[in-house]
Design a protein around this motif. Structure first.
Motif, PDB file in Angstrom:
ATOM      1  N   GLY A  93      -1.464  -6.914   9.048  1.00 12.55           N
ATOM      2  CA  GLY A  93      -1.787  -6.814   7.634  1.00 12.55           C
ATOM      3  C   GLY A  93      -1.794  -5.377   7.158  1.00 12.55           C
ATOM      4  O   GLY A  93      -1.292  -5.068   6.067  1.00 12.55           O
ATOM      5  N   ALA A  94      -2.348  -4.471   7.960  1.00 13.06           N
ATOM      6  CA  ALA A  94      -2.351  -3.057   7.599  1.00 13.06           C
ATOM      7  C   ALA A  94      -0.925  -2.501   7.548  1.00 13.06           C
ATOM      8  O   ALA A  94      -0.597  -1.673   6.684  1.00 13.06           O
ATOM      9  N   ALA A  95      -0.073  -2.953   8.459  1.00 12.91           N
ATOM     10  CA  ALA A  95       1.318  -2.491   8.461  1.00 12.91           C
ATOM     11  C   ALA A  95       2.056  -2.955   7.212  1.00 12.91           C
ATOM     12  O   ALA A  95       2.844  -2.203   6.629  1.00 12.91           O
ATOM     13  N   ARG A  96       1.811  -4.193   6.779  1.00 14.28           N
ATOM     14  CA  ARG A  96       2.469  -4.686   5.565  1.00 14.28           C
ATOM     15  C   ARG A  96       1.999  -3.916   4.328  1.00 14.28           C
ATOM     16  O   ARG A  96       2.785  -3.609   3.435  1.00 14.28           O
ATOM     17  N   GLN A  97       0.696  -3.611   4.276  1.00 10.11           N
ATOM     18  CA  GLN A  97       0.202  -2.809   3.163  1.00 10.11           C
ATOM     19  C   GLN A  97       0.832  -1.427   3.174  1.00 10.11           C
ATOM     20  O   GLN A  97       1.264  -0.913   2.130  1.00 10.11           O
ATOM     21  N   SER A  98       0.888  -0.815   4.339  1.00  8.82           N
ATOM     22  CA  SER A  98       1.453   0.525   4.450  1.00  8.82           C
ATOM     23  C   SER A  98       2.929   0.536   4.081  1.00  8.82           C
ATOM     24  O   SER A  98       3.432   1.519   3.521  1.00  8.82           O
ATOM     25  N   ALA A  99       3.640  -0.556   4.391  1.00  9.96           N
ATOM     26  CA  ALA A  99       5.056  -0.631   4.032  1.00  9.96           C
ATOM     27  C   ALA A  99       5.235  -0.584   2.523  1.00  9.96           C
ATOM     28  O   ALA A  99       6.203   0.006   2.013  1.00  9.96           O
ATOM     29  N   VAL A 100       4.306  -1.179   1.779  1.00  6.74           N
ATOM     30  CA  VAL A 100       4.365  -1.105   0.316  1.00  6.74           C
ATOM     31  C   VAL A 100       4.185   0.334  -0.148  1.00  6.74           C
ATOM     32  O   VAL A 100       4.887   0.810  -1.040  1.00  6.74           O
ATOM     33  N   TYR A 101       3.249   1.064   0.470  1.00 13.07           N
ATOM     34  CA  TYR A 101       3.048   2.470   0.115  1.00 13.07           C
ATOM     35  C   TYR A 101       4.296   3.295   0.423  1.00 13.07           C
ATOM     36  O   TYR A 101       4.673   4.185  -0.342  1.00 13.07           O
ATOM     37  N   VAL A 102       4.929   3.007   1.559  1.00 14.58           N
ATOM     38  CA  VAL A 102       6.141   3.740   1.930  1.00 14.58           C
ATOM     39  C   VAL A 102       7.235   3.520   0.894  1.00 14.58           C
ATOM     40  O   VAL A 102       7.928   4.464   0.485  1.00 14.58           O
ATOM     41  N   LEU A 103       7.391   2.288   0.446  1.00 18.34           N
ATOM     42  CA  LEU A 103       8.408   2.006  -0.576  1.00 18.34           C
ATOM     43  C   LEU A 103       8.122   2.775  -1.860  1.00 18.34           C
ATOM     44  O   LEU A 103       9.037   3.304  -2.492  1.00 18.34           O
ATOM     45  N   ALA A 104       6.855   2.830  -2.266  1.00 18.91           N
ATOM     46  CA  ALA A 104       6.505   3.557  -3.484  1.00 18.91           C
ATOM     47  C   ALA A 104       6.721   5.060  -3.312  1.00 18.91           C
ATOM     48  O   ALA A 104       7.183   5.743  -4.238  1.00 18.91           O
ATOM     49  N   LEU A 105       6.398   5.590  -2.131  1.00 14.89           N
ATOM     50  CA  LEU A 105       6.600   7.016  -1.878  1.00 14.89           C
ATOM     51  C   LEU A 105       8.089   7.381  -1.895  1.00 14.89           C
ATOM     52  O   LEU A 105       8.458   8.489  -2.309  1.00 14.89           O
ATOM     53  N   GLU A 106       8.923   6.468  -1.434  1.00 11.46           N
ATOM     54  CA  GLU A 106      10.355   6.753  -1.387  1.00 11.46           C
ATOM     55  C   GLU A 106      10.920   6.998  -2.779  1.00 11.46           C
ATOM     56  O   GLU A 106      11.876   7.778  -2.942  1.00 11.46           O
ATOM     57  N   ARG A 107      10.342   6.372  -3.808  1.00 14.97           N
ATOM     58  CA  ARG A 107      10.805   6.615  -5.180  1.00 14.97           C
ATOM     59  C   ARG A 107      10.548   8.056  -5.584  1.00 14.97           C
ATOM     60  O   ARG A 107      11.373   8.683  -6.243  1.00 14.97           O
ATOM     61  N   VAL A 108       9.397   8.604  -5.179  1.00 16.39           N
ATOM     62  CA  VAL A 108       9.078   9.991  -5.503  1.00 16.39           C
ATOM     63  C   VAL A 108       9.921  10.937  -4.655  1.00 16.39           C
ATOM     64  O   VAL A 108      10.387  11.974  -5.134  1.00 16.39           O
ATOM     65  N   ALA A 109      10.130  10.580  -3.384  1.00 14.70           N
ATOM     66  CA  ALA A 109      10.892  11.442  -2.482  1.00 14.70           C
ATOM     67  C   ALA A 109      12.342  11.591  -2.932  1.00 14.70           C
ATOM     68  O   ALA A 109      12.964  12.644  -2.703  1.00 14.70           O
ATOM     69  N   GLU A 110      12.889  10.565  -3.575  1.00 12.02           N
ATOM     70  CA  GLU A 110      14.277  10.645  -4.053  1.00 12.02           C
ATOM     71  C   GLU A 110      14.464  11.758  -5.072  1.00 12.02           C
ATOM     72  O   GLU A 110      15.561  12.311  -5.198  1.00 12.02           O
ATOM     73  N   ALA A 111      13.402  12.105  -5.801  1.00  9.71           N
ATOM     74  CA  ALA A 111      13.490  13.165  -6.813  1.00  9.71           C
ATOM     75  C   ALA A 111      12.876  14.474  -6.337  1.00  9.71           C
ATOM     76  O   ALA A 111      12.635  15.366  -7.145  1.00  9.71           O
ATOM     77  N   THR A 112      12.616  14.590  -5.031  1.00 10.07           N
ATOM     78  CA  THR A 112      11.993  15.792  -4.476  1.00 10.07           C
ATOM     79  C   THR A 112      12.898  16.380  -3.404  1.00 10.07           C
ATOM     80  O   THR A 112      13.195  15.708  -2.404  1.00 10.07           O
ATOM     81  N   ASP A 113      13.318  17.610  -3.598  1.00  9.70           N
ATOM     82  CA  ASP A 113      14.193  18.269  -2.632  1.00  9.70           C
ATOM     83  C   ASP A 113      13.459  18.499  -1.318  1.00  9.70           C
ATOM     84  O   ASP A 113      12.324  18.996  -1.304  1.00  9.70           O
ATOM     85  N   GLY A 114      14.115  18.151  -0.220  1.00  8.07           N
ATOM     86  CA  GLY A 114      13.572  18.410   1.105  1.00  8.07           C
ATOM     87  C   GLY A 114      12.511  17.437   1.559  1.00  8.07           C
ATOM     88  O   GLY A 114      11.905  17.645   2.623  1.00  8.07           O
ATOM     89  N   ALA A 115      12.262  16.379   0.802  1.00  7.48           N
ATOM     90  CA  ALA A 115      11.205  15.426   1.162  1.00  7.48           C
ATOM     91  C   ALA A 115      11.794  14.213   1.865  1.00  7.48           C
ATOM     92  O   ALA A 115      12.904  13.761   1.548  1.00  7.48           O
TER      93      ALA A 115
END
Length: 389
Positions: free
Chosen positions: A211-233
Motif C-alpha cells: 500500500g505504501a508503494a502504491r501511494q509513493s508511485a502516485v507521488y512519483v508520477l506527480a513529481l515527474e510532471r515538475v521534473a519535465e520542466a526542470t533542467d537536470g532533474a
C-alpha cells in the motif's frame, strides 16, 4: 508655419487577467452541483488515487472522487456507513513518529537516506529546508515546484517537508502531499514515505508495504510532471520507507522500488473515463448532497455505474452499499474479480447455478461444461459420503 497639435497616446494598461475556458467553468459548476452547493469539496489524496487506479472501471468512484464528494458522509446518509478508518490514537502516534524522524532539520532522516541509498563520505549536514508556505493548494503546488527548481539549480541537499504536488486525474486536478521529498546534489528527487507500522527484523507486513508503494508511485508520477520542466532533474524510482524499528519508537528505513507500481498506476489513470463524460450522462438535477433524502441519494448513486469487488471493502467508503446492491442483484462480482473472470458471460449467481444444473447454457461453452462437471463431481462426492455413513 502649420501648428501641430499634441497627440495624446492612450496610457498603457495592464493586460486583463486570463479568462478561464467556458468548459472548465461549466465543469466546475456542474461538479459543485453534484456534491451540493454548500458542501466543501473533499480533496483527493494519494491513498484514494491508488485505490481509484486499482479499480479503473468504477465510474461511480471516479465521479464522486473527481467531484470532491465526501463518500463517508454519503454512505452514512444511505444507511451503509463505512466501517474502516484510522483511529485517533493511531493518527496521533503516526504524527508523533513523523515529528521524531524530521526533528533537528531532518538530521535522522538524512542519515537514514544516506545509509540506505548509499554515497561516499558522511551523511549530509548542510541541508536546505525551504519554506513552502503559500495560500491554497494551488499556491502551495506552485511554491513547491519553484523550491524544487531552485534546490536542483543550487546543486546541494534539500529537504522539502510536506510539499504539495498536482496531478491531473480524469480531467480534474488532484493535490497530493507526500511526507517529504529529498533533492540530491546530482538533481535526483527521492520520495520519503513515513509510516507508523513496525519493521521487525528488517521487514514489514507485505500488504502494508504494498500500500505504501502504491501511494509513493502516485507521488512519483506527480513529481515527474515538475521534473519535465526542470533542467537536470530526475525522479528516483526508489522510495525511502521509514518505519519504527521492531517494537520501539526508533526509526529505521528500507528502500522500495516502485517502478512496477508506477507503471501500473500510470496505465490505470490514463484509462479512467473523463469526469465530464460521466457527468454529462447523468439525469438533470442529480446531486449527492448528504442533506437530501436517502431515497434521492439512492437514486443518484444508482444512476452511475459501479464496478464492485470485495477488495473495495478496504478502500472505499461506499463499499458496503455497493456490496448490498451486488448481492441483491445476484451479481457474480460480489464473489471476486477472479471468479468473475472465470465465469465469462454468466453474470449472475442464478445463471451460474442454472448452468451447473443443466437447465440453461450452451453445453459447448467451456464455462458451462466446467460447471456441469464440477456439479457432477460434487454430487458424486456427496453420494459417496452418505454411503460411508
Amino acid at each position: 508655419m502649420p501648428q501641430h497639435r499634441p497627440v495624446h497616446l492612450p496610457r498603457p494598461t495592464s493586460p486583463p487577467p486570463p479568462r478561464e475556458e467556458p468548459s472548465a467553468v461549466t465543469l466546475r459548476q456542474r461538479l459543485a452541483e453534484l456534491r451540493g452547493p454548500a458542501v466543501t469539496p473533499r480533496p483527493l489524496d494519494a491513498r484514494a488515487l491508488a485505490a481509484l487506479a486499482a479499480n479503473p472501471g468504477c465510474k461511480r468512484r471516479a465521479l464522486l472522487d473527481g467531484a470532491g464528494v465526501d463518500k463517508a458522509a454519503l454512505a452514512t446518509a444511505l444507511g451503509s456507513p463505512a466501517a474502516f478508518g484510522q483511529s485517533q490514537f493511531a493518527f496521533m502516534r503516526g504524527n508523533a513518529f513523523e515529528a521524531k524522524v524530521k526533528a533537528d532539520g531532518g538530521t535522522e532522516l538524512m542519515r537514514l537516506l544516506h545509509e540506505r541509498l548509499g554515497g561516499p563520505g558522511e551523511p549530509p549536514r548542510d541541508v536546505a529546508v525551504p519554506d513552502l508556505t503559500a495560500a491554497g493548494p494551488q499556491g502551495r503546488a506552485a511554491r513547491t515546484a519553484l523550491a524544487l527548481r531552485e534546490a536542483t539549480g543550487a546543486g546541494g541537499w534539500a529537504l522539502l517537508d510536506h510539499p504539495m504536488l498536482a496531478l491531473e486525474v480524469a480531467g480534474s486536478p488532484a493535490y497530493l502531499e507526500p511526507d517529504a521529498v529529498v533533492v540530491h546534489p546530482d538533481g535526483t528527487w527521492t520520495v520519503v514515505e513515513i509510516k507508523s507500522f513496525p519493521m521487525i527484523d528488517g521487514s514489514a507486513d507485505a500488504a502494508k508495504v504494498g500500500g505504501a508503494a502504491r501511494q509513493s508511485a502516485v507521488y512519483v508520477l506527480a513529481l515527474e510532471r515538475v521534473a519535465e520542466a526542470t533542467d537536470g532533474a530526475q525522479v528516483g524510482h526508489r522510495v525511502l520507507l521509514v518505519c519504527p524499528k521492531d517494537f520501539s519508537n526508533l526509526p529505521t528505513a528500507s528502500v522500495v522500488d516502485v517502478r512496477k507500481q508506477r507503471a501500473v498506476t500510470r496505465r490505470q489513470l490514463t484509462r479512467l473515463t473523463r469526469i465530464e463524460d460521466i457527468a454529462a450522462a447523468l439525469p438533470e438535477g442529480t446531486t449527492f448532497d448528504p442533506e437530501r433524502s436517502p431515497e434521492e441519494l439512492d437514486t443518484a448513486v444508482e444512476s452511475v455505474a459501479a464496478a464492485y469487488a470485495p477488495e473495495c471493502l478496504a478502500a472505499c467508503e461506499l463499499a458496503f452499499h455497493c456490496r448490498g446492491r451486488a448481492r441483491a442483484a445476484g451479481a457474480v462480482e460480489a464473489l471476486g474479480r477472479s471468479v468473475r473472470g472465470e465465469l465469462g458471460g454468466l453474470t449472475t449467481v442464478g445463471a451460474v447455478l442454472a448452468a451447473a444444473a443443466g437447465k440453461e447454457g450452451d453445453p459447448a461453452d467451456p464455462t458451462v461444461a466446467a460447471l456441469r462437471r464440477a456439479a457432477a463431481l460434487r454430487a458424486e462426492a456427496l453420494d459417496g459420503g452418505s454411503v460411508c455413513r
